[in-house]
Design a protein around this motif. Structure first.
Motif, PDB file in Angstrom:
ATOM      1  N   ALA A 190       0.816  -1.212   0.000  1.00 32.31           N
ATOM      2  CA  ALA A 190       0.000   0.000   0.000  1.00 32.31           C
ATOM      3  C   ALA A 190       0.853   1.266   0.000  1.00 32.31           C
ATOM      4  O   ALA A 190       0.618   2.190  -0.795  1.00 32.31           O
ATOM      5  CB  ALA A 190      -0.949  -0.003   1.203  1.00 32.31           C
ATOM      6  N   LEU A 191       1.858   1.329   0.881  1.00 35.66           N
ATOM      7  CA  LEU A 191       2.716   2.513   0.935  1.00 35.66           C
ATOM      8  C   LEU A 191       3.495   2.667  -0.356  1.00 35.66           C
ATOM      9  O   LEU A 191       3.633   3.779  -0.886  1.00 35.66           O
ATOM     10  CB  LEU A 191       3.671   2.416   2.124  1.00 35.66           C
ATOM     11  N   LEU A 192       4.024   1.560  -0.875  1.00 37.25           N
ATOM     12  CA  LEU A 192       4.778   1.590  -2.122  1.00 37.25           C
ATOM     13  C   LEU A 192       3.938   2.184  -3.246  1.00 37.25           C
ATOM     14  O   LEU A 192       4.377   3.097  -3.962  1.00 37.25           O
ATOM     15  CB  LEU A 192       5.208   0.165  -2.471  1.00 37.25           C
ATOM     16  N   LEU A 193       2.705   1.709  -3.392  1.00 36.23           N
ATOM     17  CA  LEU A 193       1.843   2.196  -4.465  1.00 36.23           C
ATOM     18  C   LEU A 193       1.491   3.659  -4.256  1.00 36.23           C
ATOM     19  O   LEU A 193       1.479   4.456  -5.209  1.00 36.23           O
ATOM     20  CB  LEU A 193       0.578   1.344  -4.542  1.00 36.23           C
ATOM     21  N   GLU A 194       1.218   4.021  -3.018  1.00 38.10           N
ATOM     22  CA  GLU A 194       0.862   5.411  -2.722  1.00 38.10           C
ATOM     23  C   GLU A 194       1.996   6.361  -3.085  1.00 38.10           C
ATOM     24  O   GLU A 194       1.772   7.410  -3.709  1.00 38.10           O
ATOM     25  CB  GLU A 194       0.516   5.538  -1.240  1.00 38.10           C
ATOM     26  N   MET A 195       3.222   6.007  -2.739  1.00 39.78           N
ATOM     27  CA  MET A 195       4.345   6.902  -3.004  1.00 39.78           C
ATOM     28  C   MET A 195       4.713   6.944  -4.483  1.00 39.78           C
ATOM     29  O   MET A 195       5.087   7.999  -5.011  1.00 39.78           O
ATOM     30  CB  MET A 195       5.556   6.489  -2.155  1.00 39.78           C
ATOM     31  N   LEU A 196       4.600   5.802  -5.171  1.00 41.37           N
ATOM     32  CA  LEU A 196       4.948   5.801  -6.588  1.00 41.37           C
ATOM     33  C   LEU A 196       3.962   6.608  -7.422  1.00 41.37           C
ATOM     34  O   LEU A 196       4.323   7.115  -8.492  1.00 41.37           O
ATOM     35  CB  LEU A 196       5.051   4.369  -7.108  1.00 41.37           C
ATOM     36  N   ARG A 197       2.726   6.738  -6.952  1.00 42.19           N
ATOM     37  CA  ARG A 197       1.786   7.624  -7.651  1.00 42.19           C
ATOM     38  C   ARG A 197       2.309   9.065  -7.681  1.00 42.19           C
ATOM     39  O   ARG A 197       2.036   9.815  -8.617  1.00 42.19           O
ATOM     40  CB  ARG A 197       0.423   7.607  -6.954  1.00 42.19           C
ATOM     41  N   GLU A 198       3.044   9.430  -6.633  1.00 41.10           N
ATOM     42  CA  GLU A 198       3.533  10.811  -6.538  1.00 41.10           C
ATOM     43  C   GLU A 198       4.543  11.152  -7.635  1.00 41.10           C
ATOM     44  O   GLU A 198       4.708  12.316  -8.006  1.00 41.10           O
ATOM     45  CB  GLU A 198       4.185  11.029  -5.165  1.00 41.10           C
ATOM     46  N   VAL A 199       5.246  10.126  -8.150  1.00 40.06           N
ATOM     47  CA  VAL A 199       6.319  10.393  -9.106  1.00 40.06           C
ATOM     48  C   VAL A 199       6.093   9.699 -10.453  1.00 40.06           C
ATOM     49  O   VAL A 199       6.983   9.690 -11.291  1.00 40.06           O
ATOM     50  CB  VAL A 199       7.693   9.969  -8.527  1.00 40.06           C
TER      51      VAL A 199
END
Length: 261
Positions: free
Chosen positions: A233-242
């Motif tokens: 979940a955290l991985l996907l959330e942060m990769l959306r940012e970039v």
């Protein structure tokens, strides 16, 4: 429809479990994350071109979409067609067995990196544009021009002296080819620079919506990746940012191009 080498690669199971673990799992999770934020709501009609054994088609059907897989490998068609809610037909991305404006979405998650000639890739884009309704989406996956270079170091392929000439040709021309036509790593393909699809989309008469980094450089993180994927979940959330950061596109193994008719 397919070169014999490419067909043989897939008949040996080249796509069977690729998206279930490691970098393949990251690719699936990120691609699905982009799809659920981009596609119109179910029960939209989705044509999954080059959909192989139906990994994405299965998830789309479970979400309520009306999905048809089009693939040139008979064994893929049989596997995809056995899934609940999924239709599957044999076909070529350059001449789709579908009527004009009959789909809300066309996915090109395989064809563009097995069409080494630009004219063939633009033909595939154009036929997707023919099949999708006005305002509909065409979402295509490409492999980065630099994927083999990075993969060679991550997985130790450069220990084999036959690998370096393949990579050098990839970097110079984008044409991934195996000596003697026998794949020891990946089969014959075309590896894009991120901006190349911009021109292909325009020539096909589609409008570019965005370019998206799928895995980002995290696909090169080795054993640590398995830990990230345990609770993604955290991985996907942060990769959306970039995901649309231009400076990261070429470092991703795959890039998604989202276009609209």
């Amino acid at each position: 429809m397919l070169q014999r080498e490419i067909l043989d690669y897939y008949l040996r199971g080249g796509e069977r479990d690729r998206l279930s673990a490691g970098t393949g799992r990251l690719e699936f999770l990120r691609t699905w994350d982009v799809l659920v934020r981009s596609l119109p709501p179910a029960p939209a009609v989705v044509l999954d071109v080059g959909g192989a054994t139906g990994v994405y088609a299965k998830s789309l059907a479970e979400a309520g979409y009306r999905v048809t897989v089009v693939d040139p490998v008979p064994e893929h068609v049989a596997a995809a067609g056995s899934l609940d809610g999924v239709e599957a037909v044999l076909g070529d991305a350059r001449a789709l067995p579908a009527a004009d404006a009959s789909a809300d979405v066309v996915l090109l998650f395989g064809p563009l990196y097995h069409l080494q000639e630009r004219v063939d890739r633009v033909t595939a884009w154009r036929d997707a544009a023919r099949v999708v309704r006005p305002g509909g989406l065409v979402v295509a996956a490409t492999i980065s021009r630099f994927a083999s270079l990075f993969d060679g170091f991550v997985k130790g392929f450069f220990r084999d002296p036959a690998f370096r000439p393949i990579v050098e040709q990839d970097l110079a021309q984008g044409r991934h080819e195996n000596p003697g036509g026998v794949p020891r790593w990946f089969t014959s393909a075309y590896f894009h620079r991120p901006d190349e699809t911009v021109g292909e989309v325009a020539e096909a008469g589609l409008s570019l919506r965005r370019l998206v980094s799928v895995e980002s450089p995290l696909w090169m993180s080795g054993a640590a990746l398995d830990g990230f994927l345990q609770e993604p979940a955290l991985l996907l959330e942060m990769l959306r940012e970039v995901e649309e950061e231009p400076s990261l596109l070429g470092a991703s193994s795959h890039v998604l191009t989202v276009a609209v008719r």
